[in-house]
Design a protein around this motif. Structure first.
Motif, PDB file in Angstrom:
ATOM      1  N   LYS A 137      -0.777  -2.765  24.989  1.00  0.00           N
ATOM      2  CA  LYS A 137      -2.079  -3.437  24.361  1.00  0.00           C
ATOM      3  C   LYS A 137      -2.080  -1.997  23.594  1.00  0.00           C
ATOM      4  O   LYS A 137      -1.841  -0.525  24.013  1.00  0.00           O
ATOM      5  CB  LYS A 137      -3.370  -2.397  25.918  1.00  0.00           C
ATOM      6  N   ARG A 138      -3.043  -2.348  22.554  1.00  0.00           N
ATOM      7  CA  ARG A 138      -3.617  -1.377  20.549  1.00  0.00           C
ATOM      8  C   ARG A 138      -4.710  -1.367  20.732  1.00  0.00           C
ATOM      9  O   ARG A 138      -5.394  -2.247  20.767  1.00  0.00           O
ATOM     10  CB  ARG A 138      -2.230  -1.708  19.660  1.00  0.00           C
ATOM     11  N   PHE A 139      -5.028  -0.349  20.865  1.00  0.00           N
ATOM     12  CA  PHE A 139      -7.107  -0.454  21.230  1.00  0.00           C
ATOM     13  C   PHE A 139      -7.704  -1.196  22.087  1.00  0.00           C
ATOM     14  O   PHE A 139      -7.114  -1.173  23.202  1.00  0.00           O
ATOM     15  CB  PHE A 139      -7.209  -0.748  19.790  1.00  0.00           C
ATOM     16  N   SER A 140      -8.303  -1.980  22.079  1.00  0.00           N
ATOM     17  CA  SER A 140      -8.667  -3.046  23.191  1.00  0.00           C
ATOM     18  C   SER A 140      -7.727  -4.610  23.180  1.00  0.00           C
ATOM     19  O   SER A 140      -8.039  -4.987  23.355  1.00  0.00           O
ATOM     20  CB  SER A 140     -10.399  -3.182  22.503  1.00  0.00           C
ATOM     21  N   ASN A 141      -6.640  -4.846  22.112  1.00  0.00           N
ATOM     22  CA  ASN A 141      -5.985  -5.543  21.929  1.00  0.00           C
ATOM     23  C   ASN A 141      -4.833  -6.109  22.887  1.00  0.00           C
ATOM     24  O   ASN A 141      -4.421  -4.900  22.903  1.00  0.00           O
ATOM     25  CB  ASN A 141      -5.625  -5.693  20.428  1.00  0.00           C
ATOM     26  N   PHE A 164       0.177   4.104  18.351  1.00  0.00           N
ATOM     27  CA  PHE A 164      -1.084   4.040  19.392  1.00  0.00           C
ATOM     28  C   PHE A 164      -0.863   2.680  20.298  1.00  0.00           C
ATOM     29  O   PHE A 164      -1.901   2.235  20.488  1.00  0.00           O
ATOM     30  CB  PHE A 164      -2.509   3.515  18.897  1.00  0.00           C
ATOM     31  N   ALA A 165      -0.146   2.021  20.413  1.00  0.00           N
ATOM     32  CA  ALA A 165      -0.152   0.623  20.939  1.00  0.00           C
ATOM     33  C   ALA A 165       0.663   1.649  22.594  1.00  0.00           C
ATOM     34  O   ALA A 165       1.580   1.972  22.806  1.00  0.00           O
ATOM     35  CB  ALA A 165       1.171   0.237  20.560  1.00  0.00           C
TER      36      ALA A 165
END
Length: 220
Positions: A137-141, A164-165
């Motif tokens: 997950k990276r941020f909301s993805n 940031f993942a």
């Protein structure tokens, strides 16, 4: 046994209408002094800490037993009262220390608050990797599932993704942990407590914390 994720409560009657409950440092103090809070990180547990800087609680903060710091102090831990410290000292916890904090609130020096910090770099050793499931997950993805066979495999595959993942467990299987309070040094699983800890917190009427039941982690 039932397990819970332990977090700071936010914007409650116990904590006051503010997040975080800390408001930087008093006066012209900075984080750059020799004994600064800056020395704390996710990957250490200093033997000694004699702060020169005074931590400031926000004006509208209520003096709860757990105080949210919004990342002001780094690493796995909580700002706690002496009452909370007395409760925690009777529980089984991974490697940890209690560091006295000089604190000011509404212009008054407040005694008996501590930085309760944990450090357990080998927490991954109890994980049953082949029985667990992860996604990236990276941020909301959600970037999809990833298969991990060991901690070394996790470290190697982590290099292929942005900093940031995060590799998040949708299902985490671990050997039973002997501690009442612990965490896993990967996967953003947070700090985990067992039912015994929950009972002791409630019995002693501690304030300023939140417990969320954990369903995706099992201990066998």
């Amino acid at each position: 046994m039932t397990y819970y994720k332990l977090e700071n409560a936010v914007d409650t009657e116990e904590t006051g209408p503010v997040y975080p409950q800390t408001d930087g440092l008093v006066g012209e103090a900075t984080f750059s002094s020799e004994n600064s809070y800056h020395q704390f990180s996710r990957l250490n547990l200093p033997e000694k800490f004699e702060p020169r800087e005074i931590l400031k609680f926000a004006h509208s903060t209520k003096l709860s037993d757990f105080i949210s710091n919004g990342g002001l102090l780094s690493g796995k831990g909580f700002i706690i009262s002496e009452k909370a410290k007395n409760v925690l000292e009777k529980l089984s916890i991974v490697n940890h220390r209690f560091y006295p904090l000089p604190v000011e609130h509404r212009g008054q020096l407040i005694k008996n608050y501590y930085w309760f910090k944990m450090y357990d770099p080998n927490s991954y050793e109890t994980v049953k990797w082949s029985e667990s499931e992860f996604f990236v997950k990276r941020f909301s993805n959600n970037l999809g599932a990833v298969e991990l066979n060991s901690f070394e495999d996790y470290q190697e595959k982590r290099k292929d993704f942005h900093q940031f993942a995060f590799f998040i467990p949708s299902k985490l299987v671990s050997e039973k942990r002997p501690e009442d309070i612990f965490y896993f040094e990967f996967g953003n699983t947070g700090i985990i407590v067992n039912q015994h800890t929950k009972d002791k917190f409630e019995e002693n009427q501690l304030t300023g914390y939140k417990l969320t039941k954990i369903d995706h982690i099992s201990f066998v």
